[in-house]
Design a protein around this motif. Structure first.
Motif, mmCIF file in Angstrom:
data_model
loop_
_atom_site.group_PDB
_atom_site.id
_atom_site.type_symbol
_atom_site.label_atom_id
_atom_site.label_comp_id
_atom_site.label_asym_id
_atom_site.label_seq_id
_atom_site.Cartn_x
_atom_site.Cartn_y
_atom_site.Cartn_z
ATOM 1 N N ALA A 73 0.801 -1.120 -0.185
ATOM 2 C CA ALA A 73 -0.200 -0.029 -0.361
ATOM 3 C C ALA A 73 0.761 1.163 -0.397
ATOM 4 C CB ALA A 73 -1.086 -0.081 1.173
ATOM 5 N N GLY A 74 0.381 2.041 -0.929
ATOM 6 C CA GLY A 74 1.207 4.375 -0.536
ATOM 7 C C GLY A 74 1.418 3.997 -2.221
ATOM 8 N N GLY A 75 0.764 3.439 -2.830
ATOM 9 C CA GLY A 75 1.011 4.342 -4.486
ATOM 10 C C GLY A 75 2.055 4.404 -5.098
ATOM 11 N N THR A 76 2.167 5.316 -5.113
ATOM 12 C CA THR A 76 3.276 5.140 -6.699
ATOM 13 C C THR A 76 4.625 5.686 -5.424
ATOM 14 O OG1 THR A 76 2.362 7.686 -7.489
ATOM 15 C CG2 THR A 76 4.763 7.698 -7.571
ATOM 16 N N GLU A 77 4.974 5.952 -3.890
ATOM 17 C CA GLU A 77 5.687 5.873 -3.645
ATOM 18 C C GLU A 77 6.432 3.840 -3.867
ATOM 19 O OE1 GLU A 77 9.372 6.353 -1.078
ATOM 20 O OE2 GLU A 77 8.219 8.087 -2.262
ATOM 21 N N SER A 78 5.147 3.266 -3.310
ATOM 22 C CA SER A 78 5.769 1.777 -3.143
ATOM 23 C C SER A 78 6.089 1.701 -4.533
ATOM 24 C CB SER A 78 3.888 1.385 -2.126
ATOM 25 O OG SER A 78 4.677 1.860 -1.360
ATOM 26 N N VAL A 122 12.432 3.878 4.195
ATOM 27 C CA VAL A 122 12.490 4.900 4.833
ATOM 28 C C VAL A 122 12.632 5.666 4.174
ATOM 29 C CG1 VAL A 122 12.821 5.859 7.405
ATOM 30 C CG2 VAL A 122 11.919 3.491 6.545
ATOM 31 N N ARG A 123 12.201 6.509 4.035
ATOM 32 C CA ARG A 123 13.332 7.898 3.259
ATOM 33 C C ARG A 123 12.218 9.185 2.720
ATOM 34 N NH1 ARG A 123 13.401 6.914 -3.791
ATOM 35 N NH2 ARG A 123 10.877 6.574 -3.283
ATOM 36 N N ARG A 142 9.013 12.494 5.557
ATOM 37 C CA ARG A 142 9.753 11.121 5.360
ATOM 38 C C ARG A 142 8.376 9.839 4.830
ATOM 39 N NH1 ARG A 142 12.606 7.821 9.982
ATOM 40 N NH2 ARG A 142 11.887 9.351 11.142
ATOM 41 N N HIS A 143 9.113 9.112 4.022
ATOM 42 C CA HIS A 143 8.155 8.145 3.895
ATOM 43 C C HIS A 143 8.196 6.353 4.485
ATOM 44 C CE1 HIS A 143 4.473 10.089 1.824
ATOM 45 N NE2 HIS A 143 5.697 11.180 1.692
ATOM 46 N N THR A 144 7.531 5.662 4.219
ATOM 47 C CA THR A 144 7.512 4.336 5.354
ATOM 48 C C THR A 144 7.399 3.362 3.921
ATOM 49 O OG1 THR A 144 8.528 4.771 7.214
ATOM 50 C CG2 THR A 144 7.822 2.091 6.231
ATOM 51 N N SER A 145 7.700 2.652 3.029
ATOM 52 C CA SER A 145 7.277 1.561 2.165
ATOM 53 C C SER A 145 7.771 0.971 2.094
ATOM 54 C CB SER A 145 7.231 2.327 0.830
ATOM 55 O OG SER A 145 7.433 3.719 0.299
ATOM 56 N N PHE A 146 6.177 -0.170 1.815
ATOM 57 C CA PHE A 146 7.022 -1.753 1.834
ATOM 58 C C PHE A 146 6.694 -2.800 0.357
ATOM 59 C CE2 PHE A 146 5.698 0.049 6.053
ATOM 60 C CZ PHE A 146 5.974 -0.801 6.548
ATOM 61 N N GLY A 159 3.268 -5.415 4.535
ATOM 62 C CA GLY A 159 3.439 -3.751 6.139
ATOM 63 C C GLY A 159 4.120 -4.763 7.664
ATOM 64 N N TRP A 160 4.356 -3.123 8.237
ATOM 65 C CA TRP A 160 4.687 -3.698 9.519
ATOM 66 C C TRP A 160 4.633 -5.259 10.591
ATOM 67 C CZ3 TRP A 160 7.931 -0.513 11.404
ATOM 68 C CH2 TRP A 160 7.677 1.525 11.108
#
Length: 370
Positions: free
Chosen positions: A134-139, A200-201, A211-215, A316-317
């Motif tokens: 989940a997270g769209g473009t970033e993921s 994480v970036r 800062r975003h967290t992606s999986f 995810g987490w």
């Protein structure tokens, strides 16, 4: 002889002893003689499938035996070189001998790890499936970065990569991709990468520079050959065709050539769009489905490995195997083995050997002293 040379000698000899022990040296030599005799039998190819199995086993065993003999031979040569240089006080030549011993020691350590690749399918090619969380473009971008990382790792190890299926992200990166990595022990090494990877970036897609967290999940399963029988009832498989997307040339969107197969009892689904025809994609998809179901069977035999569907559904987490932190500091850490490095760019460029080696050793539960 100098103390550092003696120390290197002891390390290499320990590697050789461990390799002999894991190979079960004397029975292995007898088995190799038997296989060599079968290869010379002109009736061997009366059964092509059986002949291929014999050839694969012979190649695998001969490679392992040759690796040990090569270490023994090169160690003897380097020690002789070092001893002569020491007697003559030739420091330059002695330094060359030290460099040779260092290289032999590294080869021995690598061979020890490869000796752990004794699983039923470890020597096979591998399918690698990457899905963004989940997270769209970033993921999606993170999934694309992982795809690049594994293709670079494969290239650095002399392996080739075929792209079988790709669903591109709407703005950047990919939603999903399936690769086939071809090379010696491809599955044995890459199986250690299966799981959820966390990034994480500061997102380049966030105008506020937050800062975003992606999986993203990585799924690895072996390419199985025709000698392995996987019984699949065609009535249990649903076939869907659709128009392919992504790279592939002008032909790719004109017909419903892409094929997706779903094994209804298990929920396993595979897709292929690499071929120009629906027939070719269907054939490749069936190979992938057989491989996936074979991997399911392998998983039942490996109690230490986490359940397959749990890894695929929870991106995810709490389910990640490795974290990649690019801001506010730089670190890649494997949460299973505690191996970490600050060279994040090196890792993203495919330098994964330290992580794979530690995970493999932990997976098989073998220590150097054991």
């Amino acid at each position: 002889m100098r103390a550092d040379v003696e120390a290197a000698k002891a390390d290499i000899e320990q590697s050789i002893e461990l390799l002999r022990r894991r190979l079960d040296w004397e029975p292995a030599l007898r088995k190799l003689d038997e296989l060599n005799a079968r290869v010379e039998d002109p009736t061997l190819w009366d059964d092509p499938a059986g002949a291929q199995a014999v050839m694969r086993e012979r190649t695998r065993l001969a490679s392992s035996v040759d690796a040990v003999r090569s270490l023994e031979r090169d160690l003897a040569d380097a020690l002789g070189y070092a001893e002569l240089a020491d007697e003559e006080g030739d420091e330059a030549t002695l330094e060359e001998a030290r460099a040779q011993l260092k290289a032999i020691k590294e080869r021995g350590a690598r061979a020890e790890l490869e000796a752990l690749l004794s699983g039923e399918a470890d020597g096979n090619d591998a399918f690698v499936e990457i899905n963004s969380g989940a997270g769209g473009t970033e993921s999606n971008d993170w999934a694309g970065m992982l795809t690049r990382m594994y293709t670079r790792w494969a290239s650095a190890h002399g392996m080739t990569v075929d792209w079988l299926e790709e669903t591109a992200g709407e703005q950047a990166g990919i939603k999903s991709v399936t690769l086939q990595v071809k090379g010696p022990n491809a599955y044995g090494w890459l199986k250690t990468e299966a799981g959820v990877h966390r990034l994480v970036r500061i997102s380049p897609f966030d105008s506020a520079a937050k800062r975003h967290t992606s999986f993203a999940s990585v799924w690895v399963y072996p390419v199985v050959d025709d000698t392995i029988v996987i019984d699949i009832n065609p009535a249990d498989v649903r076939t869907d065709t659709y128009r392919a997307s992504g790279a592939g040339g002008q032909h790719i969107n004109k017909t419903d050539s892409a094929v997706r197969l779903t094994h209804i009892p298990t929920g396993v689904a595979v897709a292929c769009q690499a071929g120009r025809s629906q027939h070719a994609n269907r054939e490749e998809a069936w190979k992938m489905l057989r491989a996936r179901l074979y991997e399911l069977e392998l998983q039942k035999r490996e109690a230490a490995q986490q359940a397959l569907e749990e890894q695929k559904t929870d991106i995810g987490w709490g389910h990640q195997i490795r974290s990649y932190v690019l801001q506010p500091y730089q670190m890649v850490k494997d949460l299973r083995t505690e191996v970490e490095t600050s060279d994040t760019q090196g890792v993203l460029d495919g330098d994964l050997d330290a992580f794979m080696a530690a995970s493999l050793a932990q997976r098989v539960g073998v220590t150097r002293e054991g």
